[in-house]
Design a protein around this motif. Sequence first.
Motif, PDB file in Angstrom:
ATOM      1  N   PRO A  62       0.695  -1.169  -0.015  1.00 21.28           N
ATOM      2  CA  PRO A  62      -0.141  -0.045   0.182  1.00 21.28           C
ATOM      3  C   PRO A  62       0.860   1.202  -0.168  1.00 21.28           C
ATOM      4  O   PRO A  62       0.478   2.287  -0.471  1.00 21.28           O
ATOM      5  N   MET A  63       2.323   1.118   0.527  1.00 22.18           N
ATOM      6  CA  MET A  63       3.007   2.174   0.553  1.00 22.18           C
ATOM      7  C   MET A  63       3.360   2.747  -0.688  1.00 22.18           C
ATOM      8  O   MET A  63       3.832   3.920  -0.903  1.00 22.18           O
ATOM      9  N   LEU A  64       3.406   2.047  -1.859  1.00 20.20           N
ATOM     10  CA  LEU A  64       3.894   1.939  -3.131  1.00 20.20           C
ATOM     11  C   LEU A  64       2.763   2.770  -3.805  1.00 20.20           C
ATOM     12  O   LEU A  64       3.105   3.320  -4.981  1.00 20.20           O
ATOM     13  N   PHE A  65       1.482   2.691  -3.564  1.00 19.33           N
ATOM     14  CA  PHE A  65       0.351   2.884  -4.452  1.00 19.33           C
ATOM     15  C   PHE A  65       0.347   4.698  -4.497  1.00 19.33           C
ATOM     16  O   PHE A  65       0.641   5.261  -3.443  1.00 19.33           O
ATOM     17  N   ALA A 108      -0.196  16.683 -10.671  1.00 14.36           N
ATOM     18  CA  ALA A 108      -0.129  15.166 -10.359  1.00 14.36           C
ATOM     19  C   ALA A 108       0.070  15.193  -8.795  1.00 14.36           C
ATOM     20  O   ALA A 108      -0.346  14.002  -8.061  1.00 14.36           O
ATOM     21  N   PHE A 109       0.893  16.258  -8.240  1.00 12.52           N
ATOM     22  CA  PHE A 109       1.312  16.024  -6.823  1.00 12.52           C
ATOM     23  C   PHE A 109       0.099  16.424  -6.106  1.00 12.52           C
ATOM     24  O   PHE A 109      -0.192  15.584  -5.029  1.00 12.52           O
ATOM     25  N   ILE A 110      -0.849  17.137  -6.686  1.00 11.62           N
ATOM     26  CA  ILE A 110      -2.021  17.416  -5.741  1.00 11.62           C
ATOM     27  C   ILE A 110      -2.931  16.317  -5.730  1.00 11.62           C
ATOM     28  O   ILE A 110      -3.718  16.141  -4.732  1.00 11.62           O
ATOM     29  N   SER A 111      -3.041  15.717  -6.844  1.00 14.04           N
ATOM     30  CA  SER A 111      -3.900  14.535  -7.226  1.00 14.04           C
ATOM     31  C   SER A 111      -3.514  13.252  -6.188  1.00 14.04           C
ATOM     32  O   SER A 111      -4.611  12.600  -5.576  1.00 14.04           O
ATOM     33  N   VAL A 112      -2.303  13.066  -5.863  1.00  7.79           N
ATOM     34  CA  VAL A 112      -1.929  12.006  -5.108  1.00  7.79           C
ATOM     35  C   VAL A 112      -1.839  12.376  -3.543  1.00  7.79           C
ATOM     36  O   VAL A 112      -1.756  11.289  -2.713  1.00  7.79           O
ATOM     37  N   THR A 113      -2.078  13.579  -3.329  1.00 11.69           N
ATOM     38  CA  THR A 113      -2.000  14.049  -1.909  1.00 11.69           C
ATOM     39  C   THR A 113      -3.020  13.250  -0.933  1.00 11.69           C
ATOM     40  O   THR A 113      -2.737  12.768   0.253  1.00 11.69           O
ATOM     41  N   PRO A 114      -4.416  13.426  -1.462  1.00 15.56           N
ATOM     42  CA  PRO A 114      -5.393  12.619  -0.448  1.00 15.56           C
ATOM     43  C   PRO A 114      -4.979  11.133  -0.095  1.00 15.56           C
ATOM     44  O   PRO A 114      -5.103  10.890   1.167  1.00 15.56           O
ATOM     45  N   TYR A 115      -4.644  10.449  -0.825  1.00 12.80           N
ATOM     46  CA  TYR A 115      -4.361   9.071  -0.453  1.00 12.80           C
ATOM     47  C   TYR A 115      -3.102   8.923   0.285  1.00 12.80           C
ATOM     48  O   TYR A 115      -3.072   8.189   1.509  1.00 12.80           O
ATOM     49  N   ASN A 116      -2.037   9.909   0.063  1.00 13.49           N
ATOM     50  CA  ASN A 116      -1.058   9.733   0.951  1.00 13.49           C
ATOM     51  C   ASN A 116      -1.099  10.464   2.318  1.00 13.49           C
ATOM     52  O   ASN A 116      -0.215  10.206   3.166  1.00 13.49           O
ATOM     53  N   LEU A 117      -2.112  11.054   2.325  1.00 16.43           N
ATOM     54  CA  LEU A 117      -2.422  11.609   3.841  1.00 16.43           C
ATOM     55  C   LEU A 117      -3.149  10.565   4.636  1.00 16.43           C
ATOM     56  O   LEU A 117      -3.346  11.030   5.987  1.00 16.43           O
ATOM     57  N   LEU A 118      -3.786   9.434   4.061  1.00 22.66           N
ATOM     58  CA  LEU A 118      -4.139   8.378   5.035  1.00 22.66           C
ATOM     59  C   LEU A 118      -3.570   7.980   5.763  1.00 22.66           C
ATOM     60  O   LEU A 118      -2.169   7.608   5.415  1.00 22.66           O
ATOM     61  N   ASP A 119      -3.876   7.110   6.829  1.00 18.29           N
ATOM     62  CA  ASP A 119      -3.000   6.279   7.549  1.00 18.29           C
ATOM     63  C   ASP A 119      -3.081   4.918   6.989  1.00 18.29           C
ATOM     64  O   ASP A 119      -3.647   4.633   5.804  1.00 18.29           O
ATOM     65  N   LEU A 120      -1.957   3.861   7.374  1.00 20.69           N
ATOM     66  CA  LEU A 120      -1.677   2.666   6.673  1.00 20.69           C
ATOM     67  C   LEU A 120      -2.792   1.830   6.461  1.00 20.69           C
ATOM     68  O   LEU A 120      -3.202   1.254   5.395  1.00 20.69           O
ATOM     69  N   PHE A 138      -9.996   2.903 -12.138  1.00 17.52           N
ATOM     70  CA  PHE A 138      -9.988   4.129 -13.070  1.00 17.52           C
ATOM     71  C   PHE A 138     -11.257   4.822 -12.728  1.00 17.52           C
ATOM     72  O   PHE A 138     -11.889   5.532 -13.422  1.00 17.52           O
ATOM     73  N   SER A 139     -11.733   4.686 -11.539  1.00 17.23           N
ATOM     74  CA  SER A 139     -12.787   5.277 -11.221  1.00 17.23           C
ATOM     75  C   SER A 139     -12.962   6.917 -10.832  1.00 17.23           C
ATOM     76  O   SER A 139     -13.918   7.445 -11.052  1.00 17.23           O
ATOM     77  N   GLY A 140     -12.117   7.452 -10.604  1.00 17.93           N
ATOM     78  CA  GLY A 140     -11.719   8.677 -10.206  1.00 17.93           C
ATOM     79  C   GLY A 140     -12.440   8.987  -8.870  1.00 17.93           C
ATOM     80  O   GLY A 140     -12.686  10.204  -8.393  1.00 17.93           O
ATOM     81  N   GLU A 141     -12.466   8.037  -8.092  1.00 21.98           N
ATOM     82  CA  GLU A 141     -12.687   8.031  -6.618  1.00 21.98           C
ATOM     83  C   GLU A 141     -12.075   9.045  -5.880  1.00 21.98           C
ATOM     84  O   GLU A 141     -10.852   9.357  -6.360  1.00 21.98           O
ATOM     85  N   LYS A 142     -12.247   9.513  -4.743  1.00 17.12           N
ATOM     86  CA  LYS A 142     -11.456  10.488  -3.977  1.00 17.12           C
ATOM     87  C   LYS A 142     -10.050   9.962  -3.893  1.00 17.12           C
ATOM     88  O   LYS A 142      -9.245  11.114  -3.858  1.00 17.12           O
ATOM     89  N   TYR A 143      -9.752   8.876  -3.340  1.00 17.18           N
ATOM     90  CA  TYR A 143      -8.442   8.619  -3.087  1.00 17.18           C
ATOM     91  C   TYR A 143      -7.653   7.655  -4.290  1.00 17.18           C
ATOM     92  O   TYR A 143      -6.753   7.176  -4.450  1.00 17.18           O
TER      93      TYR A 143
END
Length: 391
Positions: A62-65, A108-120, A138-143
């Motif tokens: 999960p840390m690589l996604f 792209a940095f902005i788009s990946v931020t929500p997922y990377n702020l989640l806990d493990l 490919f759904s475009g969900e929040k994370y």
Amino acid sequence: MHPFFLTVIGAIFILSLVVILLWIYGREKKYLNALLAAAIFSTAWYAFIFLLTSSGQIQYYPMLFNKGLPLYYFIGPCFFLYLRGALNPQFSKFRKSHLLHFLIAIPAFISVTPYNLLDLSQQQAVVNRVATDLHYAFSGEKYIVEPWHWFAFPISGLIYSVLQVRFTYIVSKQKLQMKAIRWAYLFSGLLILIFTGMLGLNLAILQNANSAYFMLHKSPLILALSLTLLLLSLSFFLNPELIFGFSIKEDEQNQHGTVSAAQSQPHFTEKRKIKPVDKKLIAQVEHHVIENQAFKQTGLTMSGLASQMDVPNHKLSELFNNHYQSNFNTYVNKLRIEYVKQRLDSGDWKQFTLEAIALDAGFSSRNTFFVAFKKAVDKSPSAYLSDLKSR
């Protein structure tokens, strides 16, 4: 294992090997090779994450996604800036304007931020769903990153690849470096095929998300893409002089001299057969190196000169050993020193510093210039300049 997976794994291995070779042998062109290494690493990372996602193995990492999306936007600009600098030394140094090419990665940095702020644990939940439902990826969900990135990334790479072809065409009109020109066309063509295939694949998946699994595993397009990626990775070994700056053999000569001390003994020179001098090649070398001032190119190597002149490397090696009776570095540095002396004698020292004149002559550093000058003139540049001022 599916041929697609084997092909991509092979491509990743070769790309990783190229990065290692760049680190070992490509230090003469630090900036250009940093660009190339960044582009290759980003490409390999894309392929690696694509494998993990399509195989469902991403659930274990999960840390690589959602880490590599900004890197994907670097691929096109880095390859373009590298190739432009490799074909024309005028563009081989870093300029602040180059940073503008990378602004495209900010969204792209902005788009990946929500997922990377989640806990493990929350990240684990997301990748578990991706592993069991490729449609969700490919759904475009929040994370999950917005679907438009799957268009923007390959389109940006495609645009830069076309710009590579255009720049290669401009350089080809000079009728120099023909081997490098042919490689640049091939390399750019492979990139165009890859980015076009990515765009087509992403479009097909977004239009029919229910078929995502089939398209990512069994479609002819995915197999063609993986084979093209493998060819791209192999292409780096078709013109190693351009990529690494010099061959390993030449590097060893530069470090230890043209011949070893043992080889300089009489019994070696007696056995050595003197080949006839190629007067046409001498004229060609001196026209390109002296009249066209190719010696002023920082980091110029014998392999690089051979590539520029479209002459086999071994012929140049024979010419310098037999005719000039000097190694390539000594020959070029002699021309650079003569150029510096001419400028100093003409009074250029009044407007420019010694270092500025040396850099213009092609020396890569102040120390290299001072050592070469002292060896050739038997006095330091400062002492030579003092003599001029006292006249």
